[in-house]
Scaffold this motif. Structure first.
Motif, PDB file in Angstrom:
ATOM      1  N   GLY A   1      54.997   6.201  54.961  1.00  0.00           N
ATOM      2  CA  GLY A   1      53.656   5.621  54.965  1.00  0.00           C
ATOM      3  C   GLY A   1      52.788   6.434  55.909  1.00  0.00           C
ATOM      4  O   GLY A   1      53.299   7.155  56.777  1.00  0.00           O
ATOM      5  N   SER A   2      51.455   6.345  55.734  1.00  0.00           N
ATOM      6  CA  SER A   2      50.617   7.026  56.723  1.00  0.00           C
ATOM      7  C   SER A   2      50.757   6.345  58.070  1.00  0.00           C
ATOM      8  O   SER A   2      50.464   6.941  59.101  1.00  0.00           O
ATOM      9  CB  SER A   2      49.159   7.125  56.268  1.00  0.00           C
ATOM     10  OG  SER A   2      48.670   5.902  55.834  1.00  0.00           O
ATOM     11  N   ASP A   3      51.246   5.114  58.091  1.00  0.00           N
ATOM     12  CA  ASP A   3      51.519   4.455  59.374  1.00  0.00           C
ATOM     13  C   ASP A   3      52.400   5.333  60.264  1.00  0.00           C
ATOM     14  O   ASP A   3      52.158   5.439  61.464  1.00  0.00           O
ATOM     15  CB  ASP A   3      52.239   3.109  59.156  1.00  0.00           C
ATOM     16  CG  ASP A   3      51.292   2.029  58.650  1.00  0.00           C
ATOM     17  OD1 ASP A   3      50.085   2.294  58.556  1.00  0.00           O
ATOM     18  OD2 ASP A   3      51.774   0.922  58.338  1.00  0.00           O
TER      19      ASP A   3
ATOM     20  N   PHE B   1      41.705  -0.832  62.287  1.00  0.00           N
ATOM     21  CA  PHE B   1      42.981  -1.099  61.606  1.00  0.00           C
ATOM     22  C   PHE B   1      44.028  -1.534  62.638  1.00  0.00           C
ATOM     23  O   PHE B   1      44.165  -0.915  63.700  1.00  0.00           O
ATOM     24  CB  PHE B   1      43.419   0.182  60.892  1.00  0.00           C
ATOM     25  CG  PHE B   1      44.687   0.066  60.092  1.00  0.00           C
ATOM     26  CD1 PHE B   1      44.957  -1.046  59.308  1.00  0.00           C
ATOM     27  CD2 PHE B   1      45.600   1.108  60.097  1.00  0.00           C
ATOM     28  CE1 PHE B   1      46.119  -1.127  58.548  1.00  0.00           C
ATOM     29  CE2 PHE B   1      46.760   1.045  59.344  1.00  0.00           C
ATOM     30  CZ  PHE B   1      47.025  -0.087  58.569  1.00  0.00           C
TER      31      PHE B   1
ATOM     32  N   ASN C   1      39.215  -0.379  57.399  1.00  0.00           N
ATOM     33  CA  ASN C   1      39.877  -1.627  57.073  1.00  0.00           C
ATOM     34  C   ASN C   1      40.003  -2.417  58.377  1.00  0.00           C
ATOM     35  O   ASN C   1      40.529  -1.857  59.343  1.00  0.00           O
ATOM     36  CB  ASN C   1      41.276  -1.315  56.520  1.00  0.00           C
ATOM     37  CG  ASN C   1      42.142  -2.536  56.347  1.00  0.00           C
ATOM     38  OD1 ASN C   1      41.650  -3.650  56.315  1.00  0.00           O
ATOM     39  ND2 ASN C   1      43.451  -2.317  56.247  1.00  0.00           N
TER      40      ASN C   1
ATOM     41  N   ASP D   1      41.444   8.523  59.241  1.00  0.00           N
ATOM     42  CA  ASP D   1      42.406   7.823  58.391  1.00  0.00           C
ATOM     43  C   ASP D   1      41.730   7.568  57.034  1.00  0.00           C
ATOM     44  O   ASP D   1      40.851   6.716  56.918  1.00  0.00           O
ATOM     45  CB  ASP D   1      42.793   6.521  59.108  1.00  0.00           C
ATOM     46  CG  ASP D   1      43.709   5.620  58.297  1.00  0.00           C
ATOM     47  OD1 ASP D   1      43.842   5.813  57.080  1.00  0.00           O
ATOM     48  OD2 ASP D   1      44.278   4.688  58.911  1.00  0.00           O
TER      49      ASP D   1
ATOM     50  N   TYR E   1      41.609   4.900  52.148  1.00  0.00           N
ATOM     51  CA  TYR E   1      40.816   4.436  50.992  1.00  0.00           C
ATOM     52  C   TYR E   1      39.896   5.531  50.446  1.00  0.00           C
ATOM     53  O   TYR E   1      39.009   5.237  49.635  1.00  0.00           O
ATOM     54  CB  TYR E   1      39.987   3.200  51.389  1.00  0.00           C
ATOM     55  CG  TYR E   1      40.872   2.085  51.873  1.00  0.00           C
ATOM     56  CD1 TYR E   1      41.559   1.287  50.970  1.00  0.00           C
ATOM     57  CD2 TYR E   1      41.068   1.867  53.231  1.00  0.00           C
ATOM     58  CE1 TYR E   1      42.417   0.282  51.411  1.00  0.00           C
ATOM     59  CE2 TYR E   1      41.922   0.870  53.682  1.00  0.00           C
ATOM     60  CZ  TYR E   1      42.589   0.092  52.764  1.00  0.00           C
ATOM     61  OH  TYR E   1      43.445  -0.888  53.198  1.00  0.00           O
TER      62      TYR E   1
ATOM     63  N   THR F   1      47.362   8.314  52.038  1.00  0.00           N
ATOM     64  CA  THR F   1      48.499   7.484  51.664  1.00  0.00           C
ATOM     65  C   THR F   1      48.678   7.389  50.155  1.00  0.00           C
ATOM     66  O   THR F   1      47.703   7.523  49.412  1.00  0.00           O
ATOM     67  CB  THR F   1      48.345   6.063  52.247  1.00  0.00           C
ATOM     68  OG1 THR F   1      49.513   5.302  51.927  1.00  0.00           O
ATOM     69  CG2 THR F   1      47.133   5.337  51.696  1.00  0.00           C
TER      70      THR F   1
ATOM     71  N   SER G   1      49.959   4.553  49.167  1.00  0.00           N
ATOM     72  CA  SER G   1      50.110   3.092  49.063  1.00  0.00           C
ATOM     73  C   SER G   1      48.939   2.406  48.378  1.00  0.00           C
ATOM     74  O   SER G   1      49.068   1.278  47.921  1.00  0.00           O
ATOM     75  CB  SER G   1      50.251   2.480  50.457  1.00  0.00           C
ATOM     76  OG  SER G   1      51.348   3.027  51.137  1.00  0.00           O
ATOM     77  N   LYS G   2      47.776   3.029  48.361  1.00  0.00           N
ATOM     78  CA  LYS G   2      46.589   2.324  47.880  1.00  0.00           C
ATOM     79  C   LYS G   2      46.280   2.749  46.447  1.00  0.00           C
ATOM     80  O   LYS G   2      46.869   2.229  45.526  1.00  0.00           O
ATOM     81  CB  LYS G   2      45.432   2.534  48.870  1.00  0.00           C
ATOM     82  CG  LYS G   2      45.801   2.114  50.303  1.00  0.00           C
ATOM     83  CD  LYS G   2      45.870   0.600  50.484  1.00  0.00           C
ATOM     84  CE  LYS G   2      46.679   0.115  51.678  1.00  0.00           C
ATOM     85  NZ  LYS G   2      46.273   0.561  52.994  1.00  0.00           N
TER      86      LYS G   2
ATOM     87  N   ARG H   1      56.506   3.781  50.478  1.00  0.00           N
ATOM     88  CA  ARG H   1      56.205   4.187  51.848  1.00  0.00           C
ATOM     89  C   ARG H   1      56.012   5.697  51.990  1.00  0.00           C
ATOM     90  O   ARG H   1      56.844   6.381  52.598  1.00  0.00           O
ATOM     91  CB  ARG H   1      57.321   3.709  52.816  1.00  0.00           C
ATOM     92  CG  ARG H   1      57.803   2.296  52.632  1.00  0.00           C
ATOM     93  CD  ARG H   1      56.687   1.281  52.797  1.00  0.00           C
ATOM     94  NE  ARG H   1      55.920   1.536  53.985  1.00  0.00           N
ATOM     95  CZ  ARG H   1      54.606   1.811  53.964  1.00  0.00           C
ATOM     96  NH1 ARG H   1      53.923   1.846  52.831  1.00  0.00           N
ATOM     97  NH2 ARG H   1      53.963   2.031  55.080  1.00  0.00           N
TER      98      ARG H   1
HETATM   99  C1  PLP Z   1      46.826   0.555  54.069  1.00  0.00           C
HETATM  100  C2  PLP Z   1      46.336   1.407  55.190  1.00  0.00           C
HETATM  101  C3  PLP Z   1      47.067   2.502  55.619  1.00  0.00           C
HETATM  102  C4  PLP Z   1      48.259   2.966  54.864  1.00  0.00           C
HETATM  103  O1  PLP Z   1      49.410   2.451  55.213  1.00  0.00           O
HETATM  104  P1  PLP Z   1      50.754   3.097  54.627  1.00  0.00           P
HETATM  105  O2  PLP Z   1      51.620   3.109  55.837  1.00  0.00           O
HETATM  106  O3  PLP Z   1      50.459   4.472  54.143  1.00  0.00           O
HETATM  107  O4  PLP Z   1      51.186   2.176  53.557  1.00  0.00           O
HETATM  108  C5  PLP Z   1      46.572   3.292  56.641  1.00  0.00           C
HETATM  109  N1  PLP Z   1      45.394   3.008  57.208  1.00  0.00           N
HETATM  110  C6  PLP Z   1      44.641   1.975  56.802  1.00  0.00           C
HETATM  111  C7  PLP Z   1      43.310   1.765  57.416  1.00  0.00           C
HETATM  112  C8  PLP Z   1      45.099   1.134  55.794  1.00  0.00           C
HETATM  113  O5  PLP Z   1      44.368   0.093  55.413  1.00  0.00           O
END
Ligand code: PLP
Length: 364
Positions: free
Chosen positions: A87-89, A113, A160, A187, A190, A217, A219-220, A228
């Motif tokens: 994930g980018s997390d 975030f 976010n 980041d 989106y 990411t 994920s979106k 992930r």
């Molecule tokens: C959803 C989101 C992420 C991405 O999370 P992942 O770990 O890639 O799933 C990163 N930054 C923001 C602001 C998000 O809303």
């Protein structure tokens, strides 16, 4: 006898609260609480995942070379200057881990975030919160927070949970105002939801400047949240520093292959963007019609709306009412938004149903 004691800075962390997927009574419901893609994922990605799902006994490619090369090709970047993460997390955590520690400061915006606070405190650094401007990122307020201890600035663009967008000129001004030894993390979770001609200049900065990391990411919009996979690009010394502390194998073989196939299916990405733009505009319109009940949606550039409840119906009441009707959205009192709901844009029928439910709750 006392057990091991966590570090004070670990005790100060507010654990991440994920979006719910069942109602409080345990019923399966329509989940509009985690900004996932309501259209699913690319059929090609699903097929690639299935084709590799049986490869279980070998470690994945630690360099994710094929994936990085496909990312580089699509975005006009240098594959050597791309790092992936679980994930980018994970990439956000790597940035904090490589560049900040106790005594250092990390700046992010009010209503930023939730992961930024965790990544900051985890390494013992001090969070510094820049005030917002009607929920939007205020680059002058960020610059006013910079001190000799500042090591990183995290900016999500779009942000976010506020859905707001910081235009290219403002990002450029923010970067120009930062000392070159402060890492600016943009980041872009989106970014694919922006109109095709919209660009905050992040990639150009990450290519040219010594101190800009852009994260993305799968994920979106790519609809691969379960796998992930995220990535980042920056100057070589930044990537090198993060490589030193990353987990060697943080994404799976099937996931890497799914992500490569997803990148090659830009038709799916375009269709997702168009669907989102259409139903985001429609829902924003519906919320505007509930303006005399005190509802207001912040102008969104993402795949969700932040709806503020400033009249007789509280966000909490609306949250519970929606839950009772089978719609799970995100109420964010823990992020300083007890008066707001974050609502992901769903499918057509989900969005129509959500709006009807909300109308019923607020009345009028
Ligand atoms: C959803 C989101 C992420 C991405 O999370 P992942 O770990 O890639 O799933 C990163 N930054 C923001 C602001 C998000 O809303």
């Amino acid at each position: 006898m006392t057990g091991p004691q966590p570090k004070d800075w670990i005790k100060a962390i507010h654990p991440y609260v994920p979006g719910k997927s069942t109602t409080d009574s345990g019923r399966k419901a329509i989940k509009l609480s985690s900004n996932e893609n309501p259209l699913g994922t690319s059929d090609h990605a699903r097929a690639a995942f299935a084709a590799h799902a049986g490869e279980l006994e070998r470690y994945p490619d630690s360099g994710a070379t094929a994936l990085r090369e496909e990312i580089a090709r699509l975005n006009g970047l240098d594959a050597d200057r791309i790092i992936y993460g679980n994930g980018s997390d994970e990439v956000l955590h790597l940035a904090a881990g490589a560049f900040a520690g106790p005594g250092d400061e990390i700046i992010y915006v009010n209503y930023g975030f939730a992961v930024y606070e965790i990544a900051t405190r985890r390494v013992g650094a001090t969070p510094v919160i820049a005030p917002d401007k009607d929920y939007a990122t205020d680059v002058d307020a960020i610059l006013a927070c910079v001190t000799a201890r500042t090591r990183i600035v995290f900016v999500a663009n779009p942000n976010n949970p506020t859905s707001t967008y910081t235009p290219r000129e403002d990002i450029a001004r923010l970067h120009a105002g930062l000392p070159s030894d402060v890492l600016l993390v943009l980041d872009h979770a989106y970014a694919e939801y922006l109109d095709e001609d919209e660009d905050d200049g992040g990639f150009a900065l990450a290519q040219a400047a010594p101190n800009v990391l852009v994260t993305r990411t799968f994920s979106k919009i790519y609809g691969l949240a379960a796998e992930r996979i995220g990535w980042g690009t920056a100057a070589a010394p930044i990537i090198d520093a993060m490589h030193r502390i990353r987990l060697p194998f943080s994404i799976t073989i099937a996931g890497q292959n799914a992500a490569i196939a997803a990148l090659k299916d830009q038709d799916f990405v375009r269709a997702s963007r168009a669907h989102n733009a259409k139903w985001r505009a429609w829902l924003a319109d519906e919320i505007a019609k509930m303006g005399n009940q005190g509802l207001r949606a912040i102008e969104s550039k993402a795949n969700f709306l932040l709806v503020l409840f400033e009249g007789h119906v509280s966000a909490e009441t609306a949250y519970q009412g929606l839950m009772d009707r089978g719609y799970i959205v995100r109420w964010l009192p823990g992020q300083g938004l007890p008066h707001g709901l974050r609502i992901t844009i769903g499918t057509e029928s989900e969005t129509l149903g959500l709006a009807a439910a909300l109308r019923e709750i607020v009345g009028g």
